[in-house]
Design an enzyme around this catalytic site. Sequence first.
Site, mmCIF file in Angstrom:
data_model
loop_
_atom_site.group_PDB
_atom_site.id
_atom_site.type_symbol
_atom_site.label_atom_id
_atom_site.label_comp_id
_atom_site.label_asym_id
_atom_site.label_seq_id
_atom_site.Cartn_x
_atom_site.Cartn_y
_atom_site.Cartn_z
ATOM 1 N N LEU A 1 0.828 -1.217 0.000
ATOM 2 C CA LEU A 1 0.000 0.000 0.000
ATOM 3 C C LEU A 1 0.855 1.257 0.000
ATOM 4 C CD1 LEU A 1 -2.669 -0.972 2.679
ATOM 5 C CD2 LEU A 1 -3.038 -0.725 0.223
ATOM 6 N N ASP B 1 1.542 16.239 13.936
ATOM 7 C CA ASP B 1 1.848 16.091 12.512
ATOM 8 C C ASP B 1 0.567 15.962 11.704
ATOM 9 O OD1 ASP B 1 3.377 15.890 10.279
ATOM 10 O OD2 ASP B 1 4.007 13.818 10.597
HETATM 11 P P1 ADP Z 1 4.473 6.206 8.374
HETATM 12 O O1 ADP Z 1 3.589 6.480 9.527
HETATM 13 O O2 ADP Z 1 5.605 5.360 8.754
HETATM 14 O O3 ADP Z 1 4.839 7.407 7.611
HETATM 15 P P2 ADP Z 1 2.166 5.596 6.996
HETATM 16 O O4 ADP Z 1 1.287 5.126 8.087
HETATM 17 O O5 ADP Z 1 1.986 7.009 6.565
HETATM 18 O O6 ADP Z 1 3.650 5.330 7.367
HETATM 19 O O7 ADP Z 1 1.967 4.678 5.752
HETATM 20 C C1 ADP Z 1 2.534 4.950 4.482
HETATM 21 C C2 ADP Z 1 1.478 4.852 3.417
HETATM 22 O O8 ADP Z 1 0.842 3.590 3.456
HETATM 23 C C3 ADP Z 1 0.364 5.872 3.603
HETATM 24 O O9 ADP Z 1 0.671 7.075 2.990
HETATM 25 C C4 ADP Z 1 -0.827 5.183 2.937
HETATM 26 O O10 ADP Z 1 -0.832 5.421 1.552
HETATM 27 C C5 ADP Z 1 -0.546 3.721 3.188
HETATM 28 N N1 ADP Z 1 -1.323 3.276 4.331
HETATM 29 C C6 ADP Z 1 -0.930 3.300 5.613
HETATM 30 N N2 ADP Z 1 -1.883 2.825 6.426
HETATM 31 C C7 ADP Z 1 -2.921 2.488 5.652
HETATM 32 C C8 ADP Z 1 -4.221 1.942 5.899
HETATM 33 N N3 ADP Z 1 -4.621 1.670 7.137
HETATM 34 N N4 ADP Z 1 -5.027 1.724 4.876
HETATM 35 C C9 ADP Z 1 -4.633 2.026 3.638
HETATM 36 N N5 ADP Z 1 -3.435 2.531 3.324
HETATM 37 C C10 ADP Z 1 -2.570 2.772 4.310
#
Ligand code: ADP
Length: 842
Positions: free
Chosen positions: A559, A696
């Site tokens: 994802l 954030d």
């Molecule tokens: P981090 O917190 O380490 O930056 P993220 O949680 O932002 O990582 O996750 C990176 C990417 O993965 C997000 O920008 C999103 O596109 C995808 N993603 C993360 N969590 C989900 C979720 N629960 N459902 C769908 N996509 C997700």
Amino acid sequence: MEVKPITHHLFFVLLTATVRTQVNPEMCRYPLGMTGGQIQDEDISASSQWSESTAAKFGRLDFDNGDGDGAWCPDIMSEPDGLKEYLQVDLRSLHFITLVGTQGRHADGMGNEFAQRYRIKYSRNGSNWVGWHDRKGRQIIEGNRNAYDVVLKDLEPPIIARYVRFMPVTDHSMIVCMRVELYGCEWLDGLMSYSIPDGHLMIYRGLDVYFNDSVYDGTTAERLTKGLGQLTDGTWGLDDFLHSHIYGMWPGYDYVGWNNKSFPKGYVEMIFEFDHVRNFTSMKVHCNNMFSRGVRMFRQATCYFRSGSDWETEPVTFRPTVDRVSQIARFVAVPLGDRTASTIKCRFHFSDLWLLFSEVAFQSGKNNSAWVSFLSVPWDDPTHKVDDSNTRILIGCLVAIIAILLAIIVIILWRQVWQKMLEKASRRMLDDELTARLAVQTQAFSFHHSSLSSEGGSTSNSTYERIFPLCADYQEPSRLIRKLPEFAQSTEHLGRKEKTQSGGSEGAPHYAEADIISLQESSDSGTDSITPVNINLFAGTDSSMKEFPRHKLTFKEKLGEGQFGEVHLCEAEGMQDFLLEDLSIEGNKESPLLVAVKTLREDANKNARNDFLKEIRIMSRLRDPNIVRLLAVCVDTDPLCMITEYMENGDLNQFLNTTYRANNIASTYYIKLIGMAVQIASGMKYLSSLNFVHRDLATRNCLVGKNYTIKIADFGMSRNLYRGDYYRIQGRAVLPIRWMSWESILLGKFTMASDVWAFGVTLWEILTLCKEQPYSQLSDEQVIENTGEFFRDQGKQVYLPKPPYCPDRIYHDLMLSCWRRNAKQRPSFQEIHTLLMDISNI
Ligand code: ADP
């Protein structure tokens, strides 16, 4: 007893005054060096720490050097079976400790953790630990009631120890943080333990008079061994042994006493063990001499000496003149003839029915003043009693006056320094060049904006990409802040400080330093509207997170990628059963549930691993329809995973940017966009009800599910409950400066009000469909310079412009109010939510 430590300033005054007259444990109350730094960092350790920046070395009372988060905080989740958390101080040598001080974690408004109750354990050799208790047997000490104030507690009885542990009493659902200080003086006697027969019971006219050693801290079998107690507690008995110095104690309390009848040989034998071999000149024994009641000082003392394994054959014998006239209790001095020993055995011969001692002290080595400075009777005249009450009152008054004067001087100096800094800050403006640059920039910015509006679909200028946390949206601002004249000096100084701390490795100092924070406090007249982070509020919530069987996860697709590693879409077999009662998660029981699985990358270092676990802890405690839900975890084995609900439409930034191709917002879109903002405001309202600061908030950290459901995610920054916890990957502290309030950037203050600021920017992103980065026409340096303008407040600050077709009400009443300089004047999330609901209902 009045609780008052003696400051270092007064130490020498008092020392000169007391060497000649009387020194006693009441004077032995000098801070031992947690605040003053005499105790080295390596001598402060702890059972655990919440994070690097709350390590043991930060547990110094009244000490905020800005490098850490302002206190020691144990890792509440470590919960080792039954073991308690502790902060340990090694004093390097034996000390007589009379007083302890504790304080919580305040960190200039960012912290609110403190230990309401704690215990103390101590040890003289590092292996035998004793739990301190007061004279009535109570072990728990009432600690702090808030994060600011120092609470001092007399140790009654005092302790003689080299190692001291402060053990917060906690129920493991509360975060506690401590800063501590010990007060006392060096234990020059070097006596590690004494061994004596326990004291006897006297029946005096029908009254039970107990002469046991009630505070003895060793083993108490037939004889008392391996401990110290009343004979070294600094309290000498009164002439009338039925009375005590200490209020509410039983008759005979001050004395340890023996009855002649139990000692057929006619003497009581005591063994004294010392820390090392010493040259003993004399021993002083405080004896009762109430011969009218059958108590008399000893008639002979015979002492044997041992340095190695065998006792020397030649003892020293001393026969004092037994006083048959005066019934006054007194110190009797026994000359020890400069004998060398590490153990002394003395036999005290009865001269009457009872022998009562209340204190024993030794003089050894060359330094006579060492003796005098601790224990206090005039040496030459054992029967002489010093009536020192007036002297004491006088000294007390003098000390108080000097302390008040010193305090006033310190306050005046302190105020002057800050006044100067503030004057400088308001006087100095950005130099001409900077002003010109900003002016030009402002024009360019407005121009660009209007051209963008009129060009309609043009996005050619946008350099804004899908955000990856360590990329364009996150900057290391300290380098830039240094360019602001007001902060040039401070940050240079901080830079040096950090360099020494980190051995000069990845140089960038943390921008959020305590002394800068105080600047804001004075300019904003003290208390801000800002509520400190207080995750104690989560205490009532069930935070347990269940381990999900890893083999039941089936990988579907990637994802995205986050700072910890990759995020995958997976099928989770049996997740519904796993979640049991929870109805909020969709899907039927038969088919596997789709979930997002965030995995910690294999090569993650210890810090990243800890932070990942902390993000789990934080998320596990949050339950709200607009907060992404953590469903389960796989942490029993590596790689660590967190399983969250799957949000079909990815992050909001990408969603808006790709879904709405045109820059032009049709009215139907507009309602949907406001609906999204309402949901974010609602999630934030929930967080703010817990006093939880996200730090954030941005569209990239909001996820979109079915039917435009929005949920706030990414607690990667909020995990940083403490300053200094930032990632420095290749020298970069990653901070979303374009979303951050001026006070977060310049002063390191992250609060609900700074989250409100970020909400304003997020709303702006939504209404511009994430087509460009906020202040896209400003470089990072210019963003920081603009922040300086907010601080100076001379009307030169640049605001994000009104998005096209954004109603005035939203821009003026909402967005601009989120960016008010005074944090107190920004709306709350409650108000924002209500306003947006109003607007969306029109
Ligand atoms: P981090 O917190 O380490 O930056 P993220 O949680 O932002 O990582 O996750 C990176 C990417 O993965 C997000 O920008 C999103 O596109 C995808 N993603 C993360 N969590 C989900 C979720 N629960 N459902 C769908 N996509 C997700």
